[in-house]
Design an enzyme around this catalytic site. Structure first.
Site, PDB file in Angstrom:
ATOM      1  N   GLU A 155      -1.441   1.527   2.956  1.00  0.00           N
ATOM      2  CA  GLU A 155      -0.552   2.491   3.761  1.00  0.00           C
ATOM      3  C   GLU A 155       0.085   3.508   2.841  1.00  0.00           C
ATOM      4  O   GLU A 155       1.140   3.923   3.147  1.00  0.00           O
ATOM      5  CB  GLU A 155       0.137   1.885   4.662  1.00  0.00           C
ATOM      6  CG  GLU A 155      -0.439   0.937   5.735  1.00  0.00           C
ATOM      7  CD  GLU A 155       0.531   0.129   6.436  1.00  0.00           C
ATOM      8  OE1 GLU A 155       1.853   0.288   6.601  1.00  0.00           O
ATOM      9  OE2 GLU A 155       0.170  -0.986   7.185  1.00  0.00           O
TER      10      GLU A 155
ATOM     11  N   GLU B 256      -4.865  -4.576   9.703  1.00  0.00           N
ATOM     12  CA  GLU B 256      -3.702  -4.966  10.572  1.00  0.00           C
ATOM     13  C   GLU B 256      -3.858  -4.386  11.972  1.00  0.00           C
ATOM     14  O   GLU B 256      -4.267  -3.309  12.331  1.00  0.00           O
ATOM     15  CB  GLU B 256      -2.212  -4.585   9.670  1.00  0.00           C
ATOM     16  CG  GLU B 256      -1.904  -5.105   8.512  1.00  0.00           C
ATOM     17  CD  GLU B 256      -0.666  -4.672   8.007  1.00  0.00           C
ATOM     18  OE1 GLU B 256       0.368  -4.181   8.657  1.00  0.00           O
ATOM     19  OE2 GLU B 256      -0.533  -4.544   6.791  1.00  0.00           O
TER      20      GLU B 256
END
Length: 749
Positions: free
Chosen positions: A526, A617
């Site tokens: 991320e 995720e």
């Protein structure tokens, strides 16, 4: 900040909380035309007098023969299996706007009178073959109270109902106390009856005589637009139901709109343009005609209870936005657009029939590391073989596997861990875990595939003040470490600290490698969000750091058991095909049924036929079946830990059970049921004969040999035995050259 996700990390609980800023908030449905005057999805005491039904409503208002319902049929608000009523729609497509129910008045069917201020829950279900499927749960204000015997009304719904279909509601208090709900005898409403339904759905329990009905009212409104039998459907915004606080309004101030005007004044997150319509069931492409003069604007949307979102680019004139695919069902459908970042304008929505995109193209199983171990190559080959056919299940935190198993009877294939506490600046403060890596290695014995991430605590320059403590120094806001400056000067202490940290993690990865276990390795995730220090200085330093990490672990430390997973959507942040094996997305949508087309589409456009795409995720249990319907085929998924798997909000047990038992999802027992295979057989350098292949991870195996193929297995000799470490084996037969013919079998004891 992509996805509007904030991160917070609790050292004590070792769980992470992710908060969606632009959530879909309950509708405030208002209009100038009576009787459409209802509030947000809320609960109100409307008094003892019977409500006046509307033209299209389903209702039964009598309490004739009201009686206590006790014993096996507990028709009280404290019932563990909440009480309610079934009802059946007719031939007209209608929209649900409210649910009213009467509480029991003393002395009949009453409890302790007043329960005091507390929250209550209403659940809506679809019913088929005596089984209820949960559609939604609504919770009232925490301070709601009512007078015993009054009518309670939930209002503010905008939910399309199918024709000739049975639905049900249930009502339950959340905190304490008990109170009965009013009923009538004599089977006064023939389209349904009183019922008890588990909170998560399932088998219905009916009252034994099956002659009782609740005192209830289902508020229904007619569909606004009846679409054509085939072809595209245009929904003009000025003809929709406008809701919010303040309420948006219709204008003609800017030229270029279609119809008789467009909607402006979307100033609040609750503001929506709402349509109800009918159309032929199937998949449609949704195109929104919009105007966004004040910059790029995110929006929220919902179709038939399924939320999704998007981003309008800045545009001073009206333009079309491709919002992806949506599913239209038989009967009434509802579509809502608005909220989000607000201050954009809506002209119309166009629904065009289409078909689902094809599954992704096959990708090569070749890994970026040419020296990857046999076990690592075989894991990648298995993922590649299933890509576009089924999706592998996963879970962050091995401690939650038991919860999944107790709920679904199944276990995930992939289990992810985090090497966060091996970061030297956490070890410095006593954060070194005891045997954590060893506990991850032990997952192999149970057959799991191992995934590892690394929340890399900054190598130095921790702020370590209140709110910026040492243990959250993987966040940009808790360190002053400048990754760009450190990488620019390889002679600096900061650069040396980077290498020191990588070397510390290599120690743990070597423990895994020495056990011949491959790892889905997902570092520096991320980065494009900027909330982690490794992405705080832009894409250039991030890509340099990725390549340094790759070289240090793969070349310097000779770690060849790593499958490199890069979690970024933005193509400008991609480190390169030569150092990445799998690309992935991390998603925490407002609605867990969101098929995530917004992230899948740009990834598949860049990597179709090139790299696997995974959902590394997810904030809850993703609806994999729905994703496949929309052409979204992630290689695997891994829900995040804590409330995202433990809360019924993010992981409804019924959804979890459906997904883990879906033929479109691979779970652990299915993976381990795949038979062992001999993949290669060839002479080795010393004259022996070598066999290699795959089998269930952690399981024992035997290699059987014989010179007579016709002999029963019980007469074959055991040549060697061992464990499928990493899901593979390599075995040699030094006696092979002694025979003209030699045959082999592999078996699990």
């Amino acid at each position: 900040m992509r996805g509007s996700a904030l991160r917070a990390y609790s050292e004590k609980l070792s769980t992470r909380l992710k908060i969606k800023l632009n959530g879909f908030i309950g509708l405030a449905i208002l209009t100038l035309a009576a009787p459409w005057v209802v509030r947000a999805q809320s609960l109100a005491d409307i008094g003892a007098a019977n409500p006046t039904p509307g033209t299209n409503d389903i209702f039964q208002l009598s309490t004739n023969g009201n009686q206590p319902l006790t014993g096996a049929f507990n028709y009280f608000t404290d019932s563990a299996t909440p009480p309610g009523q079934t009802f059946t729609t007719g031939t007209n497509a209608l929209v649900l706007t409210s649910v009213s129910l009467k509480t029991g008045s003393a002395p009949l069917n009453s409890g302790n009178g007043g329960l005091g201020p507390q929250p209550y829950q209403l659940r809506l279900f679809s019913v088929a073959s005596n089984t209820a499927t949960l559609l939604n749960t609504y919770t009232s204000a925490t301070t709601f109270s009512y007078a015993d015997g009054d009518w309670l009304q939930w209002s503010g719904f905008f939910l399309g109902l199918a024709t000739n279909t049975t639905y049900a509601y249930t009502f339950q208090r959340v905190s304490n106390g008990w109170d009965g709900l009013a009923v009538a005898s004599g089977n006064l409403y023939s389209g349904g009856e009183v019922v008890l339904i588990p909170s998560v759905g399932g088998a219905l329990t009916y009252q034994s005589s099956r002659t009782l009905d609740a005192a209830f009212g289902i508020g229904l409104a007619r569909v606004q637009t009846n679409g054509p039998a085939s072809g595209a459907l245009t929904l003009e915004a000025e003809r929709g139901l406008l809701t919010g606080s303040p309420v948006p309004y219709v204008t003609t101030a800017t030229a270029g709109y279609s119809g008789t005007g467009y909607v402006t004044g979307i100033q609040d997150s609750t503001a929506r343009v709402n349509w109800s319509f009918t159309a032929a069931p199937g998949l449609y492409r949704l195109t929104i005609r919009f105007r966004s003069p004040f910059g790029q604007k995110g929006f929220d949307a919902n179709i038939n209870g399924h939320g999704f979102s998007g981003m309008f680019p800045q545009n001073n004139s009206f333009a079309d936005y491709d919002a992806g695919l949506v599913q239209v069902v038989a009967g009434a459908n509802t579509l809502q657009i608005g909220g989000g970042w607000t201050y954009f304008e809506i002209d119309r929505a166009v629904l065009t029939p289409t078909t689902a995109p094809l599954p992704p193209l096959p990708v090569p199983a070749t890994l970026s590391d040419p020296q990857a171990t046999f076990a690592t190559r075989m894991l990648m080959a298995s993922l590649v073989a299933d890509y576009g056919k089924v999706t592998w299940s996963g879970q962050h935190n091995s401690g939650e596997v038991a919860l999944i198993q107790s709920t679904t009877g199944r276990k995930p294939v992939i289990v992810a861990g985090d090497l966060i506490d091996y970061s030297p600046t956490r070890v410095q403060f006593g954060g070194m875990p005891v045997n954590y890596t060893e506990s991850q290695i032990a997952l192999e014995t149970s057959g799991h595939v191992l995934s590892l991430i690394w929340h890399w605590n900054a190598p130095t320059n921790l702020i370590n003040t209140v709110g910026h403590e040492w243990w959250r120094a993987f966040y940009t806001d808790s360190t002053t470490f400048d990754v760009a400056a450190a990488l620019a000067n390889t002679n600096s202490p900061e650069y040396a600290f980077i290498l020191r940290d990588i070397d510390a993690i290599a120690v743990q990865l070597k423990k895994v490698s020495s056990n011949n276990i491959p790892v889905l390795w997902r570092p520096l995730h991320e980065a494009s969000g900027g909330w982690f220090w490794w992405g705080a200085k832009g894409s250039g330093p991030f890509k340099s750091l990725w390549r340094l990490l790759y070289q240090r672990l793969t070349v310097y430390h000779n770690l060849h058991n790593l499958i490199w997973v890069c979690t970024n959507i933005d193509p400008s942040w991609y480190p390169g095909n030569d150092v990445v094996d799998i690309v992935s997305a991390d998603d925490y949508p407002t609605d867990i049924t969101d098929p995530l087309q917004g992230d899948w589409n740009p990834l598949i456009a860049q990597f179709n036929g090139v790299k696997l795409i995974a959902l590394s995720e997810f904030g809850g249990i993703p609806d994999i079946e729905r994703m496949h319907l929309f052409g979204v085929w992630f290689s695997y998924f891994a829900p995040w830990t804590g409330s995202y798997i433990e809360s019924a909000t993010y992981a409804p047990p019924a959804t979890m059970t459906r997904i883990y038992n879906s033929p479109e999802v691979i779970v652990l027992d299915e993976m381990n049921a795949r038979p062992p295979t001999i993949l290669t057989n060839r002479p080795s350098g010393n004259g022996a004969f070598q066999l290699a292949g795959t089998g269930p991870r952690g399981a024992a195996f035997r290699i059987l040999a014989s010179t007579n193929l016709a002999l029963p297995r019980t007469n074959w000799l055991t040549m060697s035995n061992g464990i499928f470490s990493g899901g593979v084996y390599i075995s040699s037969d030094p006696k092979a050259t002694n025979y003209a013919n030699r045959f082999y079998q592999i078996a699990t004891p």
